[in-house]
Every structure is written in C-alpha cells, then in structure tokens.
Design a protein around this motif. Sequence first.
Motif, PDB file in Angstrom:
ATOM      1  N   GLN A   1       0.832  -1.207   0.000  1.00  0.00           N
ATOM      2  CA  GLN A   1       0.000   0.000   0.000  1.00  0.00           C
ATOM      3  C   GLN A   1       0.867   1.257   0.000  1.00  0.00           C
ATOM      4  OE1 GLN A   1      -2.433  -0.668   3.463  1.00  0.00           O
ATOM      5  NE2 GLN A   1      -4.045  -1.691   2.276  1.00  0.00           N
ATOM      6  N   ALA A   2       1.953   1.234   0.761  1.00  0.00           N
ATOM      7  CA  ALA A   2       2.864   2.376   0.804  1.00  0.00           C
ATOM      8  C   ALA A   2       3.509   2.598  -0.559  1.00  0.00           C
ATOM      9  CB  ALA A   2       3.929   2.161   1.878  1.00  0.00           C
ATOM     10  N   ILE A   3       3.858   1.519  -1.241  1.00  0.00           N
ATOM     11  CA  ILE A   3       4.441   1.612  -2.582  1.00  0.00           C
ATOM     12  C   ILE A   3       3.406   2.203  -3.543  1.00  0.00           C
ATOM     13  CG2 ILE A   3       5.369   0.301  -4.530  1.00  0.00           C
ATOM     14  CD1 ILE A   3       6.393  -1.713  -2.305  1.00  0.00           C
ATOM     15  N   ASP A   4       2.172   1.733  -3.443  1.00  0.00           N
ATOM     16  CA  ASP A   4       1.099   2.251  -4.290  1.00  0.00           C
ATOM     17  C   ASP A   4       0.849   3.739  -4.041  1.00  0.00           C
ATOM     18  OD1 ASP A   4       0.760  -0.235  -5.465  1.00  0.00           O
ATOM     19  OD2 ASP A   4      -0.951  -0.778  -4.175  1.00  0.00           O
ATOM     20  N   SER A   5       1.118   4.202  -2.838  1.00  0.00           N
ATOM     21  CA  SER A   5       0.906   5.615  -2.533  1.00  0.00           C
ATOM     22  C   SER A   5       2.125   6.476  -2.850  1.00  0.00           C
ATOM     23  CB  SER A   5       0.487   5.801  -1.077  1.00  0.00           C
ATOM     24  OG  SER A   5       1.564   5.526  -0.213  1.00  0.00           O
TER      25      SER A   5
ATOM     26  N   ARG B   1       6.983  -3.552  -7.035  1.00  0.00           N
ATOM     27  CA  ARG B   1       7.320  -2.573  -8.087  1.00  0.00           C
ATOM     28  C   ARG B   1       7.285  -3.241  -9.446  1.00  0.00           C
ATOM     29  NH1 ARG B   1      12.461   0.403  -5.692  1.00  0.00           N
ATOM     30  NH2 ARG B   1      13.343  -0.723  -7.437  1.00  0.00           N
ATOM     31  N   ALA B   2       7.814  -4.453  -9.562  1.00  0.00           N
ATOM     32  CA  ALA B   2       7.794  -5.186 -10.832  1.00  0.00           C
ATOM     33  C   ALA B   2       6.364  -5.506 -11.248  1.00  0.00           C
ATOM     34  CB  ALA B   2       8.614  -6.465 -10.715  1.00  0.00           C
ATOM     35  N   SER B   3       5.541  -5.880 -10.299  1.00  0.00           N
ATOM     36  CA  SER B   3       4.145  -6.189 -10.573  1.00  0.00           C
ATOM     37  C   SER B   3       3.398  -4.955 -11.068  1.00  0.00           C
ATOM     38  CB  SER B   3       3.482  -6.727  -9.308  1.00  0.00           C
ATOM     39  OG  SER B   3       2.100  -6.836  -9.465  1.00  0.00           O
ATOM     40  N   VAL B   4       3.624  -3.823 -10.435  1.00  0.00           N
ATOM     41  CA  VAL B   4       2.987  -2.569 -10.844  1.00  0.00           C
ATOM     42  C   VAL B   4       3.432  -2.192 -12.247  1.00  0.00           C
ATOM     43  CG1 VAL B   4       2.907  -0.082 -10.386  1.00  0.00           C
ATOM     44  CG2 VAL B   4       2.608  -1.711  -8.514  1.00  0.00           C
ATOM     45  N   LYS B   5       4.718  -2.319 -12.500  1.00  0.00           N
ATOM     46  CA  LYS B   5       5.251  -1.986 -13.824  1.00  0.00           C
ATOM     47  C   LYS B   5       4.656  -2.899 -14.893  1.00  0.00           C
ATOM     48  CE  LYS B   5       9.455  -0.824 -16.185  1.00  0.00           C
ATOM     49  NZ  LYS B   5      10.642  -0.072 -15.936  1.00  0.00           N
ATOM     50  N   ALA B   6       4.516  -4.181 -14.602  1.00  0.00           N
ATOM     51  CA  ALA B   6       3.938  -5.129 -15.550  1.00  0.00           C
ATOM     52  C   ALA B   6       2.483  -4.776 -15.843  1.00  0.00           C
ATOM     53  CB  ALA B   6       4.039  -6.547 -15.010  1.00  0.00           C
ATOM     54  N   ARG B   7       1.724  -4.401 -14.808  1.00  0.00           N
ATOM     55  CA  ARG B   7       0.329  -3.996 -15.022  1.00  0.00           C
ATOM     56  C   ARG B   7       0.250  -2.746 -15.880  1.00  0.00           C
ATOM     57  NH1 ARG B   7      -1.990  -3.331  -9.393  1.00  0.00           N
ATOM     58  NH2 ARG B   7       0.072  -3.860  -8.715  1.00  0.00           N
ATOM     59  N   GLU B   8       1.161  -1.798 -15.661  1.00  0.00           N
ATOM     60  CA  GLU B   8       1.169  -0.576 -16.459  1.00  0.00           C
ATOM     61  C   GLU B   8       1.443  -0.892 -17.919  1.00  0.00           C
ATOM     62  OE1 GLU B   8       4.077   1.826 -14.515  1.00  0.00           O
ATOM     63  OE2 GLU B   8       2.700   2.472 -12.952  1.00  0.00           O
ATOM     64  N   LEU B   9       2.343  -1.827 -18.185  1.00  0.00           N
ATOM     65  CA  LEU B   9       2.661  -2.195 -19.560  1.00  0.00           C
ATOM     66  C   LEU B   9       1.474  -2.854 -20.250  1.00  0.00           C
ATOM     67  CD1 LEU B   9       6.294  -3.547 -19.190  1.00  0.00           C
ATOM     68  CD2 LEU B   9       5.570  -1.380 -20.210  1.00  0.00           C
ATOM     69  N   VAL B  10       0.708  -3.634 -19.530  1.00  0.00           N
ATOM     70  CA  VAL B  10      -0.456  -4.304 -20.094  1.00  0.00           C
ATOM     71  C   VAL B  10      -1.508  -3.291 -20.521  1.00  0.00           C
ATOM     72  CG1 VAL B  10      -2.416  -5.808 -19.536  1.00  0.00           C
ATOM     73  CG2 VAL B  10      -0.108  -6.474 -18.885  1.00  0.00           C
ATOM     74  N   PHE B  11      -1.664  -2.229 -19.749  1.00  0.00           N
ATOM     75  CA  PHE B  11      -2.720  -1.257 -20.024  1.00  0.00           C
ATOM     76  C   PHE B  11      -2.276  -0.112 -20.927  1.00  0.00           C
ATOM     77  CE2 PHE B  11      -4.269  -3.239 -16.093  1.00  0.00           C
ATOM     78  CZ  PHE B  11      -5.470  -3.723 -16.586  1.00  0.00           C
ATOM     79  N   GLU B  12      -1.005  -0.050 -21.279  1.00  0.00           N
ATOM     80  CA  GLU B  12      -0.539   0.984 -22.193  1.00  0.00           C
ATOM     81  C   GLU B  12      -0.972   0.649 -23.609  1.00  0.00           C
ATOM     82  OE1 GLU B  12       3.615   1.727 -22.176  1.00  0.00           O
ATOM     83  OE2 GLU B  12       3.614   2.508 -20.157  1.00  0.00           O
TER      84      GLU B  12
END
Length: 72
Positions: free
Chosen positions: A16-20, A53-64
């Motif tokens: 949650q802290a990383i997400d914020s 961080r890797a998981s967030v980055k992977a999700r961002e790549l999927v939605f780009e």
Amino acid sequence: MIVCVCNNISDREIRQAIDSGLDTIAELRRDLGVATCCGKCHTCAKEVLSEHRASVKARELVFERPAAALTA
C-alpha cells in the motif's frame, strides 16, 4: 504476512505504501519504521518492494496502448 515483527508491519502495508508513492527501502524505513529496530526484516522488505514494483510496472505495460493506436 508480518514482515517487520518489531513494528508489526505487514507485506500488505508495504505494498500500500508503494502504491501511494514510496519507492525505496529508505522511504519505507522513514514512513513505516521497517528495519529500524533489529533489522532482520530488511531483506524480506526489500523483496516485497522489488516484487511489488515489478508487478505494478507489468500492469502498467499491459494497459498501455501503442502510440500508433492513439493517433489512428
């Protein structure tokens, strides 16, 4: 799961802290108190940070969208 027993910090709280916006172990230490007492959680906290961080980055790549699709 509890990552930092001394300060009762869970992996969920770290995510949650990383997400914020927190992005480093130093920021987690400053804001959550992770690895400020005995330090035994440092390695686990670092792993949670890296994996999330890797998981967030992977999700961002999927939605780009590809740039070409935006101009068509």
